[in-house]
Every structure is written in structure tokens, then in C-alpha cells.
Design a protein around this motif. Structure first.
Motif, short mmCIF file in Angstrom:
data_model
loop_
_atom_site.label_atom_id
_atom_site.label_comp_id
_atom_site.label_asym_id
_atom_site.label_seq_id
_atom_site.Cartn_x
_atom_site.Cartn_y
_atom_site.Cartn_z
N TYR A 31 9.90 -2.43 -29.18
CA TYR A 31 9.10 -1.66 -27.41
C TYR A 31 10.83 -1.89 -26.54
O TYR A 31 11.16 -0.99 -25.77
N THR A 32 11.20 -2.84 -27.06
CA THR A 32 13.12 -3.25 -27.11
C THR A 32 13.63 -1.72 -27.02
O THR A 32 13.95 -0.79 -26.14
N ARG A 73 17.24 -3.22 -18.75
CA ARG A 73 15.77 -3.06 -18.31
C ARG A 73 14.76 -3.64 -19.00
O ARG A 73 13.61 -4.53 -18.80
N ARG A 74 14.57 -2.82 -20.21
CA ARG A 74 12.90 -3.27 -21.47
C ARG A 74 13.20 -4.07 -21.93
O ARG A 74 12.26 -4.95 -21.92
N TRP A 107 10.54 -7.12 -21.90
CA TRP A 107 10.06 -7.74 -22.70
C TRP A 107 10.46 -8.84 -22.95
O TRP A 107 9.44 -10.13 -23.54
N ILE A 161 9.45 3.21 -28.59
CA ILE A 161 10.27 2.39 -27.23
C ILE A 161 9.27 2.18 -26.22
O ILE A 161 8.67 3.66 -25.92
N GLU A 162 8.64 1.19 -25.67
CA GLU A 162 8.30 1.06 -23.67
C GLU A 162 8.31 0.58 -23.09
O GLU A 162 9.41 -0.96 -22.96
N GLU A 163 7.87 0.62 -22.21
CA GLU A 163 8.50 0.05 -20.94
C GLU A 163 7.47 -1.21 -21.38
O GLU A 163 6.14 -0.93 -21.07
N PRO A 164 8.24 -2.35 -20.26
CA PRO A 164 6.60 -3.47 -20.71
C PRO A 164 6.32 -3.36 -18.75
O PRO A 164 6.71 -2.46 -17.92
N GLU A 188 18.88 0.67 -18.65
CA GLU A 188 17.67 1.36 -19.21
C GLU A 188 17.52 0.08 -20.60
O GLU A 188 16.35 -0.28 -20.13
N TRP A 189 17.91 0.29 -22.22
CA TRP A 189 17.71 -1.15 -22.38
C TRP A 189 17.80 -1.89 -21.69
O TRP A 189 16.87 -2.76 -22.30
#
Length: 412
Positions: free
Chosen positions: A253-254, A265-266, A270, A26-29, A262-263
């Protein structure tokens, strides 16, 4: 398609599985344009599939047959399909499902899998005529360079090289080779088309404007339908794109869909990266497609030349030699090899992944068994290459083979 399909469960035993979720992925875009551009890539692979037989063979053939009058077909083909492409990619990012899994939810009859999935499989088998034509095109170029070796002898060697490059190859290898290929021939062809505008015997602005009048001579109808099916993001590429998005990592990443802010937003971030990827690739393949069409309409149509089975490469090479000079035939040969072979490589890599996923949907292996997915993928690489080669030996008319595949894509 709805985006409410259940998210995949993480498999703690999966190793290097791009189709499985892992919390560490999981990663912030990225938010800035520069950082977003560094995360694009699926569209480059798609462009490598697109800028191939459709542009070099079908698009130039249409231009050679009807002149500038069908330019509007090219523009519509390139501009309308990315809308569907974006929705398919968004679905995979939002749900974590693959493209075929999404289509498998469509209502209608099933025989193991949905009727849409079977229709896709039939279409891809028909597009193998295009792949066979591309093997023939590369073989014709090599035959021009070494006439002592017949075209029919080059094709098996090219098939062996393809198998060597693809078996066991991951996303990174495909993306790097695709990016190099797309950049090389697109720039060369754009330069030729730019120089064409300074040649009044081949080009004038009034004829170009006539190409936006939504008219089409009946003689070019079959080619126009084929070109609409192949150019831009064809039906085959629309099915491919979600798989490259998954393997690039946009869905991982999402993270699994949990409905949290939070999901969301990611996911939005992406998806924005994916849309930038789509726009960048659209600009590239649209420029390349228009350039090929203008060269076919300006250089070939004005001389009454239409590519045919045996003389396809010599006729097409005149697009370069008549605009840049005789020396540029070597540039055309290099570019034709890069374009046609790059499409063989990218299309086979993608189709083998989608067929492996179809095998999963049919129950041949469980979703979490990535090793089995790779085995099936490699098996389909063999099948797709060998069938395409067999089609070439059975037909040996590259222009007709490309048109047939294009018509099937248009129907899909």
C-alpha cells in the motif's frame, strides 16, 4: 538496522504475490481511528502465537512455583519488546524487504546467509519443543474427554489436521482463525482472574504488590528466564511480525520507496496503522498473560500444585474449577484446545514463511518466483510439524519442553 535498503522492483508477471509491488496496490492510509482499527490484523495473528504455551503452561508454572513475587517479570516482558517489534515492522514497510533480508545486512560472518539468520533458524528448531508440548497439551485434553484413546494416539491425528489447514492457506485464513482463538480464551481467562480477586484464600492485594518488588526466589530462576523469553512478543514472534505486515499489505500500500513527499506521507500513515496494530495486540496478550499468571500464583501456588508432564492438564484445569466451579472444566478444556492448537497453527504458518524466505536468501529460488516460495513454504510446514511431533515422542514432558524453548528465545 538502516532503512536505506533498495526497494524491490515490481514484477509484472507475479500473480497474487504479496511480496511484490504493483502500482494498483498503492493506497492512501486511513486517518480516522475507526478506519485504522479495521486495517489491523498482523498483531492478532501474533497474539495467537503468543497466547499459547507461554501463557497456559510456562506462565502458570512460574506462578505455581513462586507465587506472586515474579509478577514484575511478566510486566517487563510484555512492555519492552513491542519497541523492537515496531522497528522491525517499520523496516519492512519502509524498504519492502522481509525481516530476514533485513537481518541479513547485519555485519558479521556469512555462510550463505548472515550469522543472525542462522541463529534464528537454530532458535526456531529449539522452539519446536514448545510446539511438541502444545501437541501434547491438546492431546491430554482430548484424552480427558475420551480416556479410551491414549495421548500418543491423538498427536498424529492433530498433526494431520494441522497439515490440512495450513497447506496452501493464505493470510486471510490464518488471520480469521487467529482472531477467533485469541478472543475466546482471553475473555474466559480474564473472567476467571477477575473472580479470583474475590477469593481471599487465593488472593490478597499485599501479595500482589509484592510482585512488583523486583525480587525472585532462586528456585524459580529457570522458569522466569523461560517466561521472559516466551511471554509478550518472544524472539520467534519478533521475526514473524514483518512477514505478516508484508502479507497484510502495508508495504504494498505504501509503494516502492522513491523518496517523494507522497511516498513519505503514505509510509508514515501505514506505519501508524501498524503501531496501532501493535498496541492493540499488546493490550490483549498482556491482559491474558497477567490473568494466567495470577491464576497460577493464586490457585496453584496456594495449594502446592505445579504442572508436570502427565498431570499437566488436570492441574491447570483447577485454575478454572477453583474459581468458577466444577462445571467450568468443560470451558477450560475448550479454551485449552483453542489456545494451544491456535498457537500450533499460527506459529507453524509464520515459521514456514520465514524458512521459505531463508531458502530464497540462500539462492534456492529467485525473489520474484512466488510459486516457488509457496512450494518451499508448504515443504517447511511438513518439516516443522513432523519435527515437533518427533520431539514430543522423544521427550514427553510438556513443561520441560516449553521451558527449553523459552530459554532459547530469551537468549536470542
Amino acid at each position: 538496522m538502516s532503512t536505506t535498503a533498495p526497494a524491490k522492483k515490481a514484477d509484472p508477471h507475479a500473480v497474487n504475490d504479496p511480496y511484490a509491488y504493483h502500482p494498483a496496490d498503492i493506497e492512501e492510509p486511513p486517518r480516522s481511528l475507526g478506519k485504522m482499527l479495521r486495517r489491523i490484523g498482523p498483531g492478532m495473528i501474533l497474539s495467537a502465537s503468543i497466547v499459547g504455551s507461554g501463557e497456559l503452561i510456562a506462565t502458570t508454572t512460574l506462578g505455581a512455583e513462586v507465587g506472586y513475587v515474579a509478577l514484575w517479570v511478566i510486566l517487563i516482558s510484555c512492555f519492552i519488546k513491542p519497541v523492537v517489534q515496531s522497528e522491525l515492522g517499520r523496516y519492512s514497510i519502509a524498504t519492502g524487504e522481509t525481516g530476514l533480508a533485513g537481518f541479513n545486512h547485519v555485519p558479521g560472518p556469512k555462510a550463505g546467509v548472515n550469522w543472525v539468520v542462522w541463529a534464528w533458524a537454530f532458535m526456531v528448531i529449539m522452539t519446536l519443543f514448545q510446539i511438541g508440548a502444545m501437541f501434547a497439551g491438546v492431546a491430554q485434553v482430548l484424552n480427558q474427554l475420551m480416556p479410551s484413546i491414549h495421548v500418543n494416539l491423538w498427536v498424529p491425528g492433530l498433526a494431520i489436521i494441522t497439515l490440512f489447514l495450513l497447506l496452501g492457506g493464505g493470510y486471510e485464513r490464518v488471520e480469521k482463525l487467529a482472531t477467533i482463538k485469541v478472543g475466546l480464551f482471553t475473555m474466559l481467562t480474564f473472567m476467571c482472574a477477575l473472580m479470583l480477586t474475590a477469593r481471599p484464600e487465593f488472593f490478597n492485594w499485599s501479595e500482589l504488590a509484592g510482585g512488583l518488588s523486583f525480587q525472585l526466589p532462586p528456585a524459580g530462576l529457570a522458569s522466569a528466564v523461560a517466561v521472559f523469553g516466551i511471554t509478550g512478543v518472544g524472539a520467534a514472534e519478533l521475526f514473524m511480525y514483518p512477514y505478516w505486515c508484508v502479507e497484510k499489505g502495508y508495504a504494498r500500500y505504501t509503494g516502492p520507496r522513491d523518496g517523494s513527499p507522497e511516498w513519505k506521507r503514505r509510509a508514515d500513515g501505514w506505519i501508524a496503522v501498524m503501531n496501532l496494530d501493535i498496541i492493540a495486540s499488546m493490550v490483549i496478550y498482556t491482559v491474558a498473560t497477567i490473568a494466567f499468571y495470577l491464576l497460577g500464583a493464586g490457585v496453584l501456588h496456594s495449594q502446592g500444585l505445579v504442572p508436570a508432564s502427565k498431570d499437566m492438564i488436570p492441574v491447570l484445569s483447577k485454575m478454572y474449577t477453583d474459581t468458577l466451579g466444577g462445571w467450568s472444566v468443560w470451558l477450560f478444556y475448550a479454551g485449552a484446545i483453542a489456545t494451544l492448537y491456535g498457537t500450533i497453527f499460527a506459529a507453524t504458518a509464520a515459521n514456514s514463511r520465514v524458512f521459505a524466505d531463508m531458502a530464497r536468501l540462500l539462492g534456492f529460488f529467485p525473489a520474484g518466483d512466488y510459486a516457488a516460495r509457496v512450494r518451499y513454504r508448504n515443504g517447511f510446514v511438513w518439516a516443522l510439524v513432523l519435527i515437533a511431533v518427533a520431539f514430543f515422542y522423544g521427550v514427553q514432558s510438556p513443561v520441560w519442553m516449553v521451558k527449553l524453548g523459552g530459554i532459547c528465545q530469551a537468549a536470542m
